[in-house]
Write an enzyme that holds these catalytic residues in place. Structure first.
Site, PDB file in Angstrom:
ATOM      1  N   PRO A 183      63.017  72.402  50.956  1.00 20.50           N
ATOM      2  CA  PRO A 183      63.246  73.467  49.987  1.00 20.50           C
ATOM      3  C   PRO A 183      63.449  73.030  48.535  1.00 20.50           C
ATOM      4  O   PRO A 183      63.485  73.862  47.649  1.00 20.50           O
ATOM      5  CB  PRO A 183      64.535  74.097  50.499  1.00 20.50           C
ATOM      6  CG  PRO A 183      65.258  72.962  51.139  1.00 20.50           C
ATOM      7  CD  PRO A 183      64.212  72.100  51.755  1.00 20.50           C
ATOM      8  N   ASP A 237      51.838  71.394  46.641  1.00 16.39           N
ATOM      9  CA  ASP A 237      52.159  72.636  45.940  1.00 16.39           C
ATOM     10  C   ASP A 237      53.172  72.350  44.845  1.00 16.39           C
ATOM     11  O   ASP A 237      53.921  71.379  44.926  1.00 16.39           O
ATOM     12  CB  ASP A 237      52.791  73.644  46.909  1.00 16.39           C
ATOM     13  CG  ASP A 237      51.745  74.234  47.844  1.00 16.39           C
ATOM     14  OD1 ASP A 237      50.553  73.967  47.640  1.00 16.39           O
ATOM     15  OD2 ASP A 237      52.142  74.957  48.770  1.00 16.39           O
ATOM     16  N   LYS A 245      49.955  75.757  43.726  1.00 13.91           N
ATOM     17  CA  LYS A 245      50.359  77.062  44.252  1.00 13.91           C
ATOM     18  C   LYS A 245      51.828  77.276  43.974  1.00 13.91           C
ATOM     19  O   LYS A 245      52.632  76.386  44.065  1.00 13.91           O
ATOM     20  CB  LYS A 245      50.090  77.128  45.754  1.00 13.91           C
ATOM     21  CG  LYS A 245      48.624  77.271  46.027  1.00 13.91           C
ATOM     22  CD  LYS A 245      48.322  77.285  47.482  1.00 13.91           C
ATOM     23  CE  LYS A 245      48.825  78.534  48.131  1.00 13.91           C
ATOM     24  NZ  LYS A 245      48.287  78.708  49.475  1.00 13.91           N
ATOM     25  N   MET A 274      60.242  85.846  48.473  1.00  7.59           N
ATOM     26  CA  MET A 274      59.266  86.420  47.543  1.00  7.59           C
ATOM     27  C   MET A 274      59.576  87.880  47.244  1.00  7.59           C
ATOM     28  O   MET A 274      58.669  88.698  47.161  1.00  7.59           O
ATOM     29  CB  MET A 274      57.847  86.293  48.131  1.00  7.59           C
ATOM     30  CG  MET A 274      57.429  84.845  48.306  1.00  7.59           C
ATOM     31  SD  MET A 274      55.773  84.663  48.969  1.00  7.59           S
ATOM     32  CE  MET A 274      56.098  84.752  50.723  1.00  7.59           C
TER      33      MET A 274
HETATM   34  N1  SAH Z   1      57.024  77.714  53.262  1.00 10.80           N
HETATM   35  C1  SAH Z   1      58.139  78.006  52.402  1.00 10.80           C
HETATM   36  C2  SAH Z   1      58.080  79.410  51.841  1.00 10.80           C
HETATM   37  C3  SAH Z   1      56.874  79.648  50.976  1.00 10.80           C
HETATM   38  S1  SAH Z   1      56.870  81.214  50.210  1.00 10.80           S
HETATM   39  C4  SAH Z   1      59.443  77.768  53.138  1.00 10.80           C
HETATM   40  O1  SAH Z   1      59.446  77.449  54.328  1.00 10.80           O
HETATM   41  O2  SAH Z   1      60.493  77.870  52.509  1.00 10.80           O
HETATM   42  C5  SAH Z   1      57.703  80.873  48.685  1.00 10.80           C
HETATM   43  C6  SAH Z   1      59.048  81.550  48.662  1.00 10.80           C
HETATM   44  O3  SAH Z   1      59.996  80.743  49.336  1.00 10.80           O
HETATM   45  C7  SAH Z   1      59.641  81.734  47.293  1.00 10.80           C
HETATM   46  O4  SAH Z   1      59.114  82.879  46.642  1.00 10.80           O
HETATM   47  C8  SAH Z   1      61.092  81.917  47.620  1.00 10.80           C
HETATM   48  O5  SAH Z   1      61.356  83.206  48.127  1.00 10.80           O
HETATM   49  C9  SAH Z   1      61.256  80.941  48.750  1.00 10.80           C
HETATM   50  N2  SAH Z   1      61.732  79.636  48.262  1.00 10.80           N
HETATM   51  C10 SAH Z   1      61.128  78.454  48.360  1.00 10.80           C
HETATM   52  N3  SAH Z   1      61.892  77.474  47.835  1.00 10.80           N
HETATM   53  C11 SAH Z   1      63.027  78.059  47.405  1.00 10.80           C
HETATM   54  C12 SAH Z   1      64.227  77.598  46.790  1.00 10.80           C
HETATM   55  N4  SAH Z   1      64.420  76.301  46.486  1.00 10.80           N
HETATM   56  N5  SAH Z   1      65.187  78.485  46.494  1.00 10.80           N
HETATM   57  C13 SAH Z   1      65.032  79.785  46.791  1.00 10.80           C
HETATM   58  N6  SAH Z   1      63.923  80.274  47.360  1.00 10.80           N
HETATM   59  C14 SAH Z   1      62.938  79.433  47.683  1.00 10.80           C
END
Ligand code: SAH
Length: 513
Positions: free
Chosen positions: A12, A35, A56, A171
């Protein structure tokens, strides 16, 4: 021969939240397509790879999906080891399915390496348990985006209003009002605790907590953007009690680490582990000394010495580089015993398979001299070190009657004009809160690089020094030193900074209620 493609979850944001398997795969990759949401530090784990950003971000894309797919196929067909690195887990709202389908269709071998998904990580780092014995026995993770080819409808979210206990939305920042309204319409009490977590697990993490019906306005007022995860449910109420990451003393602090790149990594990791953001800017360049003769001769005859002393990890690295050049290895030390000035230098030795016989109790030249004399050390002693260094260690040993050969293993040089200007700009831009000086040489190099502007640029920063020798060097250059470590290591320095921050907070009057 086909290569192979790994779809890898990069976690994350906190680079520590990557799996051991992902680390392995990245280390062996020939090509990495990543990404923009993946932690930049992860790219340092792929030393061999050609790196390509496919940009992305938050689900919208700058490189079209078809182009990414074609690039994966093309590299794999050339027999390369290809990593597709995605934020969080690669299959969670990540469009990995389309990529997997294409690979399967083309008969290209692939592997999926799961990652820590942002909703789970955000919950953990915000202190929000997703389930709870009494408060929540179900969880839904949903996207706030429309399905491909359709309009967004509140229908699905409305159903979650009563179907599950904890709702987690990815999102969704751009339509928080609609989402909150849909949940309430679906039966969720408007006063249900809710939170939005932006940039979770990073030093930029921000959390806004409010009753569900107030969350959209409160998040907007705070300027919360993407990426962010929303949590709705009684479990959010536990945050005040369970929070740990963003309540630590150094959380969010931007810390300048003015060390040479290869030595900054460990300090940067330690800084990050406290929730602070390391800003690595090497101020010293290492070079061969002008006359490397004496160093080379000494290294070629190491077993003549009763003791070889190291006062820096650089000295260790340089010595082994020289042994390498001579086609030799650690056995060249023969019966010579080895002394190290402190734990970092000792660790550099251990990494080369050597254990220091003596490590100083106090990590300065005087301390090493004292430890050696207490161990009844005899000469001759070899000291491979920086060309310019303090004389306390050789002087004390000579004073006790030992023969000491001091040889220059390297010399440090100040930054070039362009890098010096970049450092000045970084500081002038207010992008750093604290500066960590871990040696007198970094003090000197930083001050020299900044020239006349040094005091002005460093004045607004909190200045922290690793020990009294460094502190003195900083004070001599006119700097106000705010914190000095009691234990002369990076961890000791960060401990001292934390202590100071806590004391400052306790001394501040409480804000008006
Ligand atoms: N595959 C990713 C999600 C991709 S969609 C996963 O497993 O987390 C992208 C969304 O993930 C962002 O719009 C947000 O809602 C969330 N996201 C990803 N990284 C984040 C972070 N560090 N803090 C908060 N939301 C995050």
């Amino acid at each position: 021969m086909f290569g192979k493609v790994w779809l890898v979850g990069g976690g994350p944001g906190d680079p520590g939240l990557i799996t051991a398997r992902a680390r392995e795969v990245l280390g062996a990759a020939d090509v990495v397509l990543y990404d923009s949401l993946v932690a930049p530090e992860l790219l340092e784990l792929c030393p061999r790879a050609e790196l390509r950003s496919v940009g992305k971000r938050f689900g919208s894309e700058s490189t079209p999906q078809a182009e990414i797919r074609d690039a994966l196929l093309e590299h794999a067909r050339k027999g390369r080891r290809v990593v597709r690195l995605k934020g969080g887990d690669p299959t969670l709202f990540g469009r990995a399915c389309e990529e997997v389908s294409a690979l399967a269709g083309a008969g290209i071998p692939f592997e999926i390496v799961p990652g820590v998904p942002s909703p789970l990580a955000a919950a953990a780092y915000a202190g929000i348990p997703l389930t709870h014995l009494e408060l929540s026995s179900s969880l839904a993770i949903v996207t706030g985006k429309e399905r491909s080819g359709t309009e967004w409808s509140s229908e699905r979210i409305r159903k979650l209003g009563s179907a599950v206990d904890t709702v987690c939305i990815l999102m969704g920042t751009h339509r928080l009002e609609e989402i909150a309204a849909a949940l309430v319409e679906g039966g969720r009490a408007p006063g249900t605790p809710a939170a939005i977590v932006e940039w979770a697990t990073t030093p930029r993490q921000r959390v806004v907590v409010a009753p569900l019906h107030e969350l959209p306005a409160r998040a907007r007022a705070a300027g919360i953007g993407s990426p962010a995860v929303v949590f709705v449910g009684e479990v959010v109420g536990l945050r005040e009690r369970h929070r740990w990451f963003d309540s630590r003393p150094l959380f969010g602090r931007r810390v300048l680490v003015p060390r040479p790149e290869h030595q900054a990594a460990e300090t940067a990791r330690a800084v990050r582990a406290r929730g602070a953001a390391p800003v690595v800017f090497p101020v010293i360049e290492l070079h061969d000394p002008p006359d490397p003769g004496p160093f080379r001769e000494a290294m070629a005859a190491l077993d003549r010495y009763a003791w070889v002393l190291f006062t820096s990890a650089n000295g260790v690295d340089r010595s082994f580089a020289e042994l390498d050049r001579l086609g030799r290895d650690a056995r060249a030390f023969g019966r010579a015993r080895i002394g190290a000035i402190g734990p970092r230098t000792a660790a550099a030795l251990t990494a080369r398979g050597l254990r220091a016989d003596v490590v100083a109790d106090e990590f300065v030249g005087e301390g090493l001299a004292r430890s050696l004399l207490a161990a009844d050390a005899a000469g001759p002693v070899l000291l491979p070190r920086a060309r310019v260094a303090r004389e306390a260690l050789p002087d004390t040993l000579r004073g006790a009657g030992l023969q000491v050969d001091v040889v220059a293993a390297y010399e440090t040089r100040p930054l070039g004009a362009e890098r010096a200007a970049a450092l000045a700009e970084l500081l002038a831009g207010g992008r750093v809160d604290t500066c960590l000086f871990t040696s007198t040489s970094t003090v000197t190099a930083t001050m020299d690089a900044l020239g006349d502007r040094a005091l002005g640029l460093l004045h607004p920063l909190q200045i922290a020094c690793i020990g009294p020798v460094t502190e003195r060097a900083a004070a001599e250059r006119g700097l106000r030193v705010d914190v000095t470590a009691r234990s002369y290591t990076a961890e000791g320095l960060l401990d001292a900074l934390e202590e100071r921050t806590r004391a400052d907070a306790a001394a501040r009057p409480a804000p008006p209620a």
